[in-house]
Design a protein around this motif. Sequence first.
Motif, PDB file in Angstrom:
ATOM      1  N   SER A 100      23.572  62.397  20.608  1.00  0.00           N
ATOM      2  CA  SER A 100      22.919  62.046  19.344  1.00  0.00           C
ATOM      3  C   SER A 100      22.846  63.226  18.385  1.00  0.00           C
ATOM      4  O   SER A 100      22.922  63.056  17.173  1.00  0.00           O
ATOM      5  N   SER A 101      22.729  64.448  18.914  1.00  0.00           N
ATOM      6  CA  SER A 101      22.649  65.620  18.031  1.00  0.00           C
ATOM      7  C   SER A 101      24.016  66.273  17.827  1.00  0.00           C
ATOM      8  O   SER A 101      24.365  66.674  16.723  1.00  0.00           O
ATOM      9  N   SER A 102      24.808  66.368  18.897  1.00  0.00           N
ATOM     10  CA  SER A 102      26.111  67.041  18.787  1.00  0.00           C
ATOM     11  C   SER A 102      27.241  66.080  18.432  1.00  0.00           C
ATOM     12  O   SER A 102      28.334  66.505  18.083  1.00  0.00           O
ATOM     13  N   ARG A 103      26.986  64.771  18.530  1.00  0.00           N
ATOM     14  CA  ARG A 103      27.992  63.729  18.289  1.00  0.00           C
ATOM     15  C   ARG A 103      29.096  63.734  19.337  1.00  0.00           C
ATOM     16  O   ARG A 103      30.141  63.103  19.157  1.00  0.00           O
ATOM     17  N   VAL A 104      28.864  64.466  20.420  1.00  0.00           N
ATOM     18  CA  VAL A 104      29.814  64.470  21.537  1.00  0.00           C
ATOM     19  C   VAL A 104      29.034  64.089  22.792  1.00  0.00           C
ATOM     20  O   VAL A 104      28.262  64.888  23.316  1.00  0.00           O
ATOM     21  N   PRO A 105      29.207  62.845  23.283  1.00  0.00           N
ATOM     22  CA  PRO A 105      28.516  62.455  24.510  1.00  0.00           C
ATOM     23  C   PRO A 105      29.061  63.242  25.692  1.00  0.00           C
ATOM     24  O   PRO A 105      30.258  63.525  25.761  1.00  0.00           O
ATOM     25  N   ASP A 125      34.956  63.645  27.569  1.00  0.00           N
ATOM     26  CA  ASP A 125      36.338  63.307  27.220  1.00  0.00           C
ATOM     27  C   ASP A 125      36.498  63.258  25.703  1.00  0.00           C
ATOM     28  O   ASP A 125      37.497  62.755  25.196  1.00  0.00           O
ATOM     29  N   LYS A 126      35.518  63.790  24.991  1.00  0.00           N
ATOM     30  CA  LYS A 126      35.557  63.759  23.523  1.00  0.00           C
ATOM     31  C   LYS A 126      35.272  65.131  22.910  1.00  0.00           C
ATOM     32  O   LYS A 126      34.665  65.246  21.848  1.00  0.00           O
ATOM     33  N   ALA A 127      35.715  66.175  23.584  1.00  0.00           N
ATOM     34  CA  ALA A 127      35.451  67.532  23.090  1.00  0.00           C
ATOM     35  C   ALA A 127      36.262  67.839  21.837  1.00  0.00           C
ATOM     36  O   ALA A 127      37.315  67.247  21.589  1.00  0.00           O
ATOM     37  N   ASN A 128      35.753  68.753  21.041  1.00  0.00           N
ATOM     38  CA  ASN A 128      36.483  69.302  19.899  1.00  0.00           C
ATOM     39  C   ASN A 128      36.161  70.794  19.847  1.00  0.00           C
ATOM     40  O   ASN A 128      35.190  71.248  20.478  1.00  0.00           O
ATOM     41  N   PRO A 129      36.962  71.585  19.134  1.00  0.00           N
ATOM     42  CA  PRO A 129      36.740  73.042  19.139  1.00  0.00           C
ATOM     43  C   PRO A 129      35.329  73.463  18.714  1.00  0.00           C
ATOM     44  O   PRO A 129      34.766  74.405  19.278  1.00  0.00           O
ATOM     45  N   THR A 130      34.767  72.770  17.729  1.00  0.00           N
ATOM     46  CA  THR A 130      33.421  73.129  17.273  1.00  0.00           C
ATOM     47  C   THR A 130      32.398  72.898  18.372  1.00  0.00           C
ATOM     48  O   THR A 130      31.540  73.735  18.649  1.00  0.00           O
ATOM     49  N   TRP A 131      32.502  71.734  19.023  1.00  0.00           N
ATOM     50  CA  TRP A 131      31.573  71.429  20.100  1.00  0.00           C
ATOM     51  C   TRP A 131      31.712  72.425  21.247  1.00  0.00           C
ATOM     52  O   TRP A 131      30.715  72.897  21.802  1.00  0.00           O
ATOM     53  N   THR A 132      32.954  72.745  21.624  1.00  0.00           N
ATOM     54  CA  THR A 132      33.181  73.686  22.725  1.00  0.00           C
ATOM     55  C   THR A 132      32.585  75.047  22.401  1.00  0.00           C
ATOM     56  O   THR A 132      31.961  75.685  23.258  1.00  0.00           O
ATOM     57  N   ALA A 133      32.757  75.487  21.151  1.00  0.00           N
ATOM     58  CA  ALA A 133      32.184  76.778  20.750  1.00  0.00           C
ATOM     59  C   ALA A 133      30.664  76.751  20.851  1.00  0.00           C
ATOM     60  O   ALA A 133      30.036  77.692  21.349  1.00  0.00           O
ATOM     61  N   GLN A 134      30.070  75.666  20.384  1.00  0.00           N
ATOM     62  CA  GLN A 134      28.612  75.554  20.451  1.00  0.00           C
ATOM     63  C   GLN A 134      28.123  75.459  21.891  1.00  0.00           C
ATOM     64  O   GLN A 134      27.104  76.049  22.254  1.00  0.00           O
ATOM     65  N   ALA A 135      28.847  74.727  22.731  1.00  0.00           N
ATOM     66  CA  ALA A 135      28.454  74.557  24.126  1.00  0.00           C
ATOM     67  C   ALA A 135      28.558  75.854  24.914  1.00  0.00           C
ATOM     68  O   ALA A 135      27.932  75.990  25.974  1.00  0.00           O
ATOM     69  N   THR A 136      29.339  76.804  24.402  1.00  0.00           N
ATOM     70  CA  THR A 136      29.473  78.108  25.066  1.00  0.00           C
ATOM     71  C   THR A 136      28.772  79.208  24.273  1.00  0.00           C
ATOM     72  O   THR A 136      29.085  80.391  24.432  1.00  0.00           O
ATOM     73  N   ASP A 137      27.830  78.809  23.432  1.00  0.00           N
ATOM     74  CA  ASP A 137      27.031  79.766  22.635  1.00  0.00           C
ATOM     75  C   ASP A 137      27.901  80.691  21.799  1.00  0.00           C
ATOM     76  O   ASP A 137      27.563  81.860  21.591  1.00  0.00           O
ATOM     77  N   LEU A 166      37.536  74.431  31.197  1.00  0.00           N
ATOM     78  CA  LEU A 166      38.776  73.842  31.697  1.00  0.00           C
ATOM     79  C   LEU A 166      39.065  72.558  30.945  1.00  0.00           C
ATOM     80  O   LEU A 166      38.177  71.715  30.767  1.00  0.00           O
ATOM     81  N   GLU A 167      40.303  72.408  30.493  1.00  0.00           N
ATOM     82  CA  GLU A 167      40.760  71.151  29.894  1.00  0.00           C
ATOM     83  C   GLU A 167      41.818  70.577  30.829  1.00  0.00           C
ATOM     84  O   GLU A 167      42.854  71.201  31.074  1.00  0.00           O
ATOM     85  N   THR A 172      37.191  67.767  29.292  1.00  0.00           N
ATOM     86  CA  THR A 172      36.813  69.169  29.122  1.00  0.00           C
ATOM     87  C   THR A 172      35.587  69.405  29.988  1.00  0.00           C
ATOM     88  O   THR A 172      34.600  68.675  29.898  1.00  0.00           O
ATOM     89  N   VAL A 173      35.672  70.421  30.834  1.00  0.00           N
ATOM     90  CA  VAL A 173      34.555  70.776  31.715  1.00  0.00           C
ATOM     91  C   VAL A 173      34.146  72.207  31.398  1.00  0.00           C
ATOM     92  O   VAL A 173      34.993  73.102  31.337  1.00  0.00           O
ATOM     93  N   ILE A 174      32.856  72.403  31.195  1.00  0.00           N
ATOM     94  CA  ILE A 174      32.326  73.736  30.900  1.00  0.00           C
ATOM     95  C   ILE A 174      31.274  74.076  31.947  1.00  0.00           C
ATOM     96  O   ILE A 174      30.351  73.297  32.205  1.00  0.00           O
ATOM     97  N   LEU A 175      31.414  75.250  32.536  1.00  0.00           N
ATOM     98  CA  LEU A 175      30.425  75.785  33.466  1.00  0.00           C
ATOM     99  C   LEU A 175      29.731  76.951  32.774  1.00  0.00           C
ATOM    100  O   LEU A 175      30.401  77.857  32.274  1.00  0.00           O
ATOM    101  N   SER A 176      28.419  76.940  32.741  1.00  0.00           N
ATOM    102  CA  SER A 176      27.668  77.992  32.051  1.00  0.00           C
ATOM    103  C   SER A 176      26.503  78.454  32.900  1.00  0.00           C
ATOM    104  O   SER A 176      25.848  77.648  33.571  1.00  0.00           O
ATOM    105  N   GLY A 177      26.232  79.748  32.863  1.00  0.00           N
ATOM    106  CA  GLY A 177      25.075  80.257  33.594  1.00  0.00           C
ATOM    107  C   GLY A 177      25.136  81.749  33.795  1.00  0.00           C
ATOM    108  O   GLY A 177      26.049  82.429  33.323  1.00  0.00           O
ATOM    109  N   ALA A 178      24.131  82.242  34.517  1.00  0.00           N
ATOM    110  CA  ALA A 178      24.028  83.680  34.771  1.00  0.00           C
ATOM    111  C   ALA A 178      24.439  84.024  36.197  1.00  0.00           C
ATOM    112  O   ALA A 178      24.193  85.128  36.667  1.00  0.00           O
ATOM    113  N   GLY A 179      25.051  83.072  36.883  1.00  0.00           N
ATOM    114  CA  GLY A 179      25.465  83.315  38.264  1.00  0.00           C
ATOM    115  C   GLY A 179      26.610  84.314  38.357  1.00  0.00           C
ATOM    116  O   GLY A 179      27.209  84.711  37.356  1.00  0.00           O
TER     117      GLY A 179
END
Length: 201
Positions: A100-105, A125-137, A166-167, A172-179
Motif C-alpha cells: 500500500s505504501s511502496s506499491r510493490v506487494p 515478482d513486481k520489483a523495480n529499481p526504485t523499490w529495490t534501492a529503497q528496500a536496501t536503504d 537475487l533476481e 526478486t529476493v532481498i536479504l537484509s540484516g546485521a548478521g
Amino acid sequence: MSEVRPEATDQPAPTPVLTAKQAKRANATVTGMLIAIGLTIAVFLPVFFLNPGSKSEVYERNIDVPGVAAQAEGAAGYLPLSVELPEPWRANYARWNSGSSSRVPAWEVGYLTPKGQHIALVETDKANPTWTAQATDNAPVTGDRKAGGESWELRDRGEGEKHLVLEKDGYTVILSGAGELDEFDTVAAAVVKELDAPASQ
C-alpha cells in the motif's frame, strides 16, 4: 577617636513564623502536588502492565512460515518462499505486505540467526529499481557473493545492515540484516534451493 563596634551576640537569628493563612496555603500546595503524583501513577500503571517491556521469548518465537505462506498464496499469486533452515534458526515473523505504501506487494519473513542477529527476507515478482534501492536503504553495490550456486548482488555501506539481492525466475529476493555473511549464505542457499524446487516453479 576609636570606632565603637557593637558587641557580638551568640543568639540565633529569629525563625520566621507563618501565619495561619500562609501555613494553609503551603499545605494546600503540598497536598495538590501529592494528588497530582498519585493521579500520574494511576494513569501510568495500567499502561505499563498492558504494554510489558520487550521480552526475549517474543522475539524468539518460531512462526509457522509454510502455513502463513500457504495463506498468502491467494493474494500473492504464487507460493511465497518458506525456506528450510537448520536448528537453532528461528522465524519471528512472516507476513504478506500488500504494498500500500511502496506499491510493490511483497512477502516478508524475519529470521533469528544462531548468533542472535536478524536477517529479513523479502520476495516479490513486481520489483523495480526504485523499490529495490529503497528496500536496501539505498546502500551502494559493493560486489557479488556466491551463495547456493547463484551470484547475489552485495550492497553494503560498511556499517549497519548488509543486503544480498537475487533476481531469478521472475522473482526478486532481498536479504537484509546485521548478521555475518556466512549466516547470509545459509539463508541464500536455502532460498535458491526453494526457488529451484519443482513445486515453486
